[in-house]
Design a protein around this motif. Structure first.
Motif, PDB file in Angstrom:
ATOM      1  N   HIS A   1      38.195  40.340  21.044  1.00  0.00           N
ATOM      2  CA  HIS A   1      38.049  38.812  20.748  1.00  0.00           C
ATOM      3  C   HIS A   1      36.548  38.615  20.614  1.00  0.00           C
ATOM      4  CE1 HIS A   1      42.191  37.423  21.627  1.00  0.00           C
ATOM      5  NE2 HIS A   1      42.277  38.453  22.368  1.00  0.00           N
ATOM      6  N   ARG A   2      36.687  38.001  19.493  1.00  0.00           N
ATOM      7  CA  ARG A   2      35.240  37.117  19.000  1.00  0.00           C
ATOM      8  C   ARG A   2      34.609  36.263  19.818  1.00  0.00           C
ATOM      9  NH1 ARG A   2      34.108  36.921  13.450  1.00  0.00           N
ATOM     10  NH2 ARG A   2      36.431  37.412  12.936  1.00  0.00           N
ATOM     11  N   LEU A   3      33.467  36.262  20.147  1.00  0.00           N
ATOM     12  CA  LEU A   3      32.384  35.459  21.224  1.00  0.00           C
ATOM     13  C   LEU A   3      32.162  34.291  20.421  1.00  0.00           C
ATOM     14  CD1 LEU A   3      30.061  37.480  23.363  1.00  0.00           C
ATOM     15  CD2 LEU A   3      31.874  35.913  24.274  1.00  0.00           C
ATOM     16  N   VAL A   4      32.546  33.262  20.905  1.00  0.00           N
ATOM     17  CA  VAL A   4      32.085  31.642  20.145  1.00  0.00           C
ATOM     18  C   VAL A   4      31.625  30.693  21.209  1.00  0.00           C
ATOM     19  CG1 VAL A   4      33.655  31.949  18.171  1.00  0.00           C
ATOM     20  CG2 VAL A   4      34.544  30.898  20.351  1.00  0.00           C
ATOM     21  N   GLU A   5      30.917  29.838  20.813  1.00  0.00           N
ATOM     22  CA  GLU A   5      30.508  28.655  21.649  1.00  0.00           C
ATOM     23  C   GLU A   5      31.492  27.565  21.944  1.00  0.00           C
ATOM     24  OE1 GLU A   5      26.791  27.232  19.682  1.00  0.00           O
ATOM     25  OE2 GLU A   5      25.935  28.934  20.416  1.00  0.00           O
ATOM     26  N   GLY A   6      31.608  27.108  22.979  1.00  0.00           N
ATOM     27  CA  GLY A   6      32.518  25.876  23.452  1.00  0.00           C
ATOM     28  C   GLY A   6      33.952  26.474  23.842  1.00  0.00           C
ATOM     29  N   ARG A   7      33.837  27.641  24.419  1.00  0.00           N
ATOM     30  CA  ARG A   7      34.796  28.066  24.867  1.00  0.00           C
ATOM     31  C   ARG A   7      34.682  28.945  26.269  1.00  0.00           C
ATOM     32  NH1 ARG A   7      40.461  28.496  23.233  1.00  0.00           N
ATOM     33  NH2 ARG A   7      40.576  30.766  23.931  1.00  0.00           N
ATOM     34  N   LYS A   8      35.559  28.653  27.395  1.00  0.00           N
ATOM     35  CA  LYS A   8      35.109  29.385  28.805  1.00  0.00           C
ATOM     36  C   LYS A   8      35.321  30.806  28.481  1.00  0.00           C
ATOM     37  CE  LYS A   8      35.833  25.306  31.798  1.00  0.00           C
ATOM     38  NZ  LYS A   8      36.805  25.001  32.779  1.00  0.00           N
ATOM     39  N   LEU A   9      34.831  31.727  29.441  1.00  0.00           N
ATOM     40  CA  LEU A   9      34.952  33.221  29.304  1.00  0.00           C
ATOM     41  C   LEU A   9      35.702  33.510  30.389  1.00  0.00           C
ATOM     42  CD1 LEU A   9      34.244  36.223  28.170  1.00  0.00           C
ATOM     43  CD2 LEU A   9      32.101  35.903  29.592  1.00  0.00           C
TER      44      LEU A   9
ATOM     45  N   PRO B   1      30.603  32.842  34.392  1.00  0.00           N
ATOM     46  CA  PRO B   1      29.803  31.779  33.832  1.00  0.00           C
ATOM     47  C   PRO B   1      28.962  32.521  32.534  1.00  0.00           C
ATOM     48  CG  PRO B   1      29.500  31.861  36.258  1.00  0.00           C
ATOM     49  CD  PRO B   1      30.281  33.112  35.722  1.00  0.00           C
ATOM     50  N   PHE B   2      29.126  31.840  31.500  1.00  0.00           N
ATOM     51  CA  PHE B   2      28.439  32.208  30.276  1.00  0.00           C
ATOM     52  C   PHE B   2      28.241  31.454  29.353  1.00  0.00           C
ATOM     53  CE2 PHE B   2      28.200  35.354  26.552  1.00  0.00           C
ATOM     54  CZ  PHE B   2      26.838  36.061  26.643  1.00  0.00           C
ATOM     55  N   GLU B   3      27.508  31.375  28.401  1.00  0.00           N
ATOM     56  CA  GLU B   3      27.279  30.307  27.295  1.00  0.00           C
ATOM     57  C   GLU B   3      28.279  30.374  26.288  1.00  0.00           C
ATOM     58  OE1 GLU B   3      24.636  32.545  27.661  1.00  0.00           O
ATOM     59  OE2 GLU B   3      23.764  33.270  25.610  1.00  0.00           O
ATOM     60  N   LYS B   4      28.897  31.216  26.011  1.00  0.00           N
ATOM     61  CA  LYS B   4      29.831  31.338  25.171  1.00  0.00           C
ATOM     62  C   LYS B   4      31.240  32.041  26.000  1.00  0.00           C
ATOM     63  CE  LYS B   4      27.073  32.617  21.352  1.00  0.00           C
ATOM     64  NZ  LYS B   4      26.681  33.849  20.256  1.00  0.00           N
ATOM     65  N   GLY B   5      32.269  31.945  25.004  1.00  0.00           N
ATOM     66  CA  GLY B   5      33.683  32.340  25.481  1.00  0.00           C
ATOM     67  C   GLY B   5      34.296  33.004  24.369  1.00  0.00           C
ATOM     68  N   LEU B   6      35.518  33.546  24.790  1.00  0.00           N
ATOM     69  CA  LEU B   6      36.167  34.277  23.746  1.00  0.00           C
ATOM     70  C   LEU B   6      37.316  33.668  23.001  1.00  0.00           C
ATOM     71  CD1 LEU B   6      36.819  37.542  25.862  1.00  0.00           C
ATOM     72  CD2 LEU B   6      35.211  37.307  23.972  1.00  0.00           C
ATOM     73  N   LEU B   7      37.236  33.477  21.706  1.00  0.00           N
ATOM     74  CA  LEU B   7      38.339  32.908  20.881  1.00  0.00           C
ATOM     75  C   LEU B   7      39.620  33.305  20.797  1.00  0.00           C
ATOM     76  CD1 LEU B   7      38.364  30.452  18.738  1.00  0.00           C
ATOM     77  CD2 LEU B   7      37.702  32.273  17.031  1.00  0.00           C
TER      78      LEU B   7
ATOM     79  N   GLY C   1      26.794  41.300  20.425  1.00  0.00           N
ATOM     80  CA  GLY C   1      27.180  39.913  21.086  1.00  0.00           C
ATOM     81  C   GLY C   1      27.871  39.027  20.213  1.00  0.00           C
ATOM     82  N   LEU C   2      28.727  39.790  19.204  1.00  0.00           N
ATOM     83  CA  LEU C   2      29.875  38.864  18.203  1.00  0.00           C
ATOM     84  C   LEU C   2      31.079  38.978  18.959  1.00  0.00           C
ATOM     85  CD1 LEU C   2      28.799  40.368  14.916  1.00  0.00           C
ATOM     86  CD2 LEU C   2      28.158  38.336  15.812  1.00  0.00           C
ATOM     87  N   CYS C   3      31.324  39.932  19.877  1.00  0.00           N
ATOM     88  CA  CYS C   3      32.733  40.053  20.521  1.00  0.00           C
ATOM     89  C   CYS C   3      32.409  40.700  21.644  1.00  0.00           C
ATOM     90  CB  CYS C   3      33.568  40.679  19.505  1.00  0.00           C
ATOM     91  SG  CYS C   3      32.946  42.589  19.318  1.00  0.00           S
ATOM     92  N   ILE C   4      33.449  40.715  22.392  1.00  0.00           N
ATOM     93  CA  ILE C   4      33.859  41.641  23.593  1.00  0.00           C
ATOM     94  C   ILE C   4      35.128  42.274  23.393  1.00  0.00           C
ATOM     95  CG2 ILE C   4      34.386  41.703  26.107  1.00  0.00           C
ATOM     96  CD1 ILE C   4      32.546  39.387  26.294  1.00  0.00           C
ATOM     97  N   SER C   5      35.120  43.664  23.808  1.00  0.00           N
ATOM     98  CA  SER C   5      36.441  44.491  23.615  1.00  0.00           C
ATOM     99  C   SER C   5      36.621  45.082  24.950  1.00  0.00           C
ATOM    100  CB  SER C   5      36.093  45.578  22.813  1.00  0.00           C
ATOM    101  OG  SER C   5      35.904  45.295  21.358  1.00  0.00           O
TER     102      SER C   5
END
Ligand code: MG
Length: 368
Positions: free
Chosen positions: A221-229, A237-243, A354-358
């Motif tokens: 999934h893509r890592l984006v701002e404004g989402r919880k991880l 706790p992180f500044e981005k979450g997965l879309l 840092g664009l995604c997490i797999s």
């Protein structure tokens, strides 16, 4: 009519050479497995007939129905009689704890037969040719008249009590019953309902419980701002979450696909389509529990999970134990059966940038 399971746990294991009733088989003793099957098959209460170590095993069980514990006797007949004296209800379901792979369906069929006909004993037709050797003679017995008697042997409580009060000794309840009340009603047993008697039976049981299938899963999934991880059901706790359509828990998605693959049940895209509004924003733990229900319904259990999260940041080591515990709780297995690891890709690939997490996972399943 209430059915009381009389679980015979007082055997001496003389033919096994070690304690077959109290040694765990993949985490559960034969006594616990038999107890679960009797309850799943419709017993409303239980009497455990114990001796020695089995008394301690039973004391450590969590028993979800009313129960009592009585001491076994010298012979099986004495043990059954002690059990019957402590039992309540209108139906007695007599079962040897060493037949710990009895199917709940067999227990249920025997109870139904006892309600309808007064008795229901599990038996299996003989398929081999059986001969009687005499002094210089050999005689083939008529297979159609031969049966292997199993348990449960289920009867109307008042009748089987009378049979035990007046009938003397027998290795089999049906024989005692027949002396007073005629031939009991037979229900079909199964090969699985094997009595653990010899070391060969123990090896058979271990093989039956060993993983029967494996599955793999992968997700990104893509890592984006404004989402919880969320990873493995734990908020990190992180500044981005997965879309994603759901909470986008990439680790649980890979694990679910691995389990579904092992069960040959498709994948989460097919089961929980992202075009279906009811899955919008859904907690992936709810989906994992649904997947686990599908496994359980097929009389299987997840035996082991191993997974790797591929992620540059954040560091997952501090959350690893909590993630493993969360996944194990949803699957109803021990945290020791769940392994979660993490790796970076040293700045390479989309994960490294840092664009995604797999995540990738492997799951094994086995019979319960
Ligand atoms: Mg996904």
């Amino acid at each position: 009519m209430n059915a009381c399971g009389i679980l015979l746990c007082a055997g001496t294991s003389s033919r096994m050479g070690f304690d077959k009733l109290n040694t765990p088989l993949c985490g559960k003793t034969a006594i616990e497995r038999s107890m679960d099957a009797l309850i799943a098959g419709g017993c409303d209460s239980l009497v455990f007939v114990v001796s020695g170590e089995s008394e301690r095993t039973v004391a450590a069980l969590s028993v979800p129905v009313p129960f009592s514990v009585v001491q076994g006797g010298e012979q099986r007949t004495d043990s059954v009689r002690n059990g019957l004296n402590a039992a309540s209800g209108e139906i007695a379901v007599i079962h040897d704890a060493a037949r710990c792979f009895v199917m709940p369906a067999t227990v249920k069929a025997s109870i139904e037969a006892a309600k309808q006909y007064g008795s229901g004993v599990a038996a299996l037709p003989v398929t081999d040719t059986v001969v009687r050797l005499g002094d210089g003679t050999i005689e083939t017995l008529d297979r159609n008249t031969l049966f292997r008697m199993q348990t449960p042997q289920t009867f109307r409580m008042d009748q089987i009590r009378t049979a035990y009060e007046t009938g003397g000794s027998a290795t089999d309840d049906a024989t005692l019953y027949a002396k007073l009340f005629g031939v009991p009603h037979f229900v079909l047993g199964s090969e699985e309902n094997r009595k653990l008697t010899t070391a060969t039976d123990w090896v058979w049981a271990l093989e039956r419980l060993s993983p029967s299938a494996y599955g793999i899963g992968f997700d990104t999934h893509r890592l984006v701002e404004g989402r919880k991880l969320y990873l493995g059901g734990v908020e990190i706790p992180f500044e981005k979450g997965l879309l994603g359509h759901s909470d986008a828990d990439v680790l649980l998605h890979a694990i679910m696909d691995a389990i579904l693959g092992a069960m040959k049940l498709g994948d989460i895209g097919k089961l929980f389509p992202d075009t279906d509004l009811k899955y919008a924003g859904i907690d992936s733990r709810v989906l994992l529990r649904k997947v686990n229900e599908m496994v359980q319904k097929r009389d299987m259990v997840v035996s082991h999970i191993d997974a790797t999260v591929i992620c540059e940041r954040p560091k997952l080591a501090p959350y690893r134990t909590e993630i493993e515990r969360t996944i194990a709780a949803d699957l109803g297995i021990s945290p020791g059966e769940v392994s979660v690891k993490a790796t970076t890709t040293e700045g390479m690939n989309d994960e490294g940038k840092g664009l995604c997490i797999s995540a990738q996972a492997i799951a094994s399943v086995r019979h319960k």
